[in-house]
Scaffold this active site. Sequence first.
Site, PDB file in Angstrom:
ATOM      1  N   HIS A   1      -6.914  -7.125  -0.426  1.00 13.78           N
ATOM      2  CA  HIS A   1      -5.877  -6.108  -0.280  1.00 13.78           C
ATOM      3  C   HIS A   1      -4.821  -6.446   0.776  1.00 13.78           C
ATOM      4  O   HIS A   1      -3.631  -6.263   0.546  1.00 13.78           O
ATOM      5  CB  HIS A   1      -6.542  -4.773   0.062  1.00 13.78           C
ATOM      6  CG  HIS A   1      -5.601  -3.617   0.138  1.00 13.78           C
ATOM      7  ND1 HIS A   1      -4.844  -3.186  -0.934  1.00 13.78           N
ATOM      8  CD2 HIS A   1      -5.274  -2.790   1.164  1.00 13.78           C
ATOM      9  CE1 HIS A   1      -4.120  -2.138  -0.586  1.00 13.78           C
ATOM     10  NE2 HIS A   1      -4.349  -1.894   0.688  1.00 13.78           N
TER      11      HIS A   1
ATOM     12  N   TYR B   1      -1.958  10.984   1.537  1.00 13.21           N
ATOM     13  CA  TYR B   1      -2.818  11.253   0.378  1.00 13.21           C
ATOM     14  C   TYR B   1      -2.766  12.726   0.000  1.00 13.21           C
ATOM     15  O   TYR B   1      -2.820  13.077  -1.180  1.00 13.21           O
ATOM     16  CB  TYR B   1      -4.261  10.852   0.700  1.00 13.21           C
ATOM     17  CG  TYR B   1      -4.448   9.370   0.913  1.00 13.21           C
ATOM     18  CD1 TYR B   1      -4.740   8.528  -0.164  1.00 13.21           C
ATOM     19  CD2 TYR B   1      -4.319   8.803   2.181  1.00 13.21           C
ATOM     20  CE1 TYR B   1      -4.914   7.158   0.033  1.00 13.21           C
ATOM     21  CE2 TYR B   1      -4.480   7.443   2.377  1.00 13.21           C
ATOM     22  CZ  TYR B   1      -4.771   6.624   1.302  1.00 13.21           C
ATOM     23  OH  TYR B   1      -4.940   5.279   1.489  1.00 13.21           O
TER      24      TYR B   1
ATOM     25  N   ASP C   1       0.849  -1.192   0.000  1.00 16.34           N
ATOM     26  CA  ASP C   1       0.000   0.000   0.000  1.00 16.34           C
ATOM     27  C   ASP C   1       0.894   1.254   0.000  1.00 16.34           C
ATOM     28  O   ASP C   1       1.778   1.359  -0.845  1.00 16.34           O
ATOM     29  CB  ASP C   1      -0.964  -0.077   1.200  1.00 16.34           C
ATOM     30  CG  ASP C   1      -2.073   0.942   1.166  1.00 16.34           C
ATOM     31  OD1 ASP C   1      -3.099   0.687   0.486  1.00 16.34           O
ATOM     32  OD2 ASP C   1      -1.942   1.993   1.816  1.00 16.34           O
TER      33      ASP C   1
END
Length: 325
Positions: free
Chosen positions: A301, A236, A102
Amino acid sequence: MEKIEHATVRTNGINMHVASVGDGPDTVLFLHGFPDLWYSWRHQMVSLATLGYRTVAPDLRGFGSTDAPPSAASYTAFQVVGDLVGMLDALGIGRVFVVGHDWGAMMAWYLCLLRPDRVKALVNTSVEWFPRDPERKPVESMRAKLGDDYYVCRFQEPGAAEEDFSKADIAMLFKLFLTGRDPSPPVVPKVLGFSGLTKLVEDQQVDLPSWLTEDDINYYAAQFSRTGFTGGLNYYRCWDLNWELSAPWTGTRIEVPVKFIVGDLDLTYHLPGVKEYIHGGGFRRAVPNLEEVVVMEGVAHFLQQEKHQEVTAHIHDFLKKFSSP
């Protein structure tokens, strides 16, 4: 788990929490993503330590017991790579094997881009390396393809996602995050929010899979209840800033040996254009020493926890080719 040691290392102006186990001649550096902690690598750390490796897994800046600088602009890939290099220096470690997932995978790519001299080989999971598009910022591209309610776009506004998460049952939130198996891009309408998702299932029993325990959920919930989510969300918010700062590296390829692993139910694998990029030659052009791509069937994931034995075997099979005799 009881063999894992914990320490605090001063690096790049912050205090970084580092978990470690093993004392072999080669070190494996594990990098976690969002919303995650060093803890996601617990199985791989112990297993690889028994195979003769030293394993190290920090909480990245903004997560867990590592410092969380207040400014969103303090979470660029350049600062995170600086943290990692400083941590390795403080621990007396030179070159390492790197394993990422990730956001940790993204930081691993940047570590290989900026300091390839510190990386022997890389096993990355979930997030592939896309060359920098000099014409368009990444968040702008995501917004155009997936809309304002795509989770990355929703995370851009400071404070908004934090307010949403603060209204959620955090333990339930982690149950939903860790056990999710819908590979479609996460689009969460603002009127619902992540807190709304937890309320939709609050009266239901969420059965945990065999690879996840209530103790695991409670560990995550306790850590994020203490720290909040701002540190992780700031990664982010630096996505476009990373794009701006990395302009001098436009066209630079990742040259270290790489193995890439992704689950076929991973949401990252189902983003527009990703499968074509991975399997159509684009990925290998950007990463010329990409030696292997593994697509794990029926895996979502959080593959390093869901299929921890298989993932550990994949990591070891690759790293042993480059390991010290």
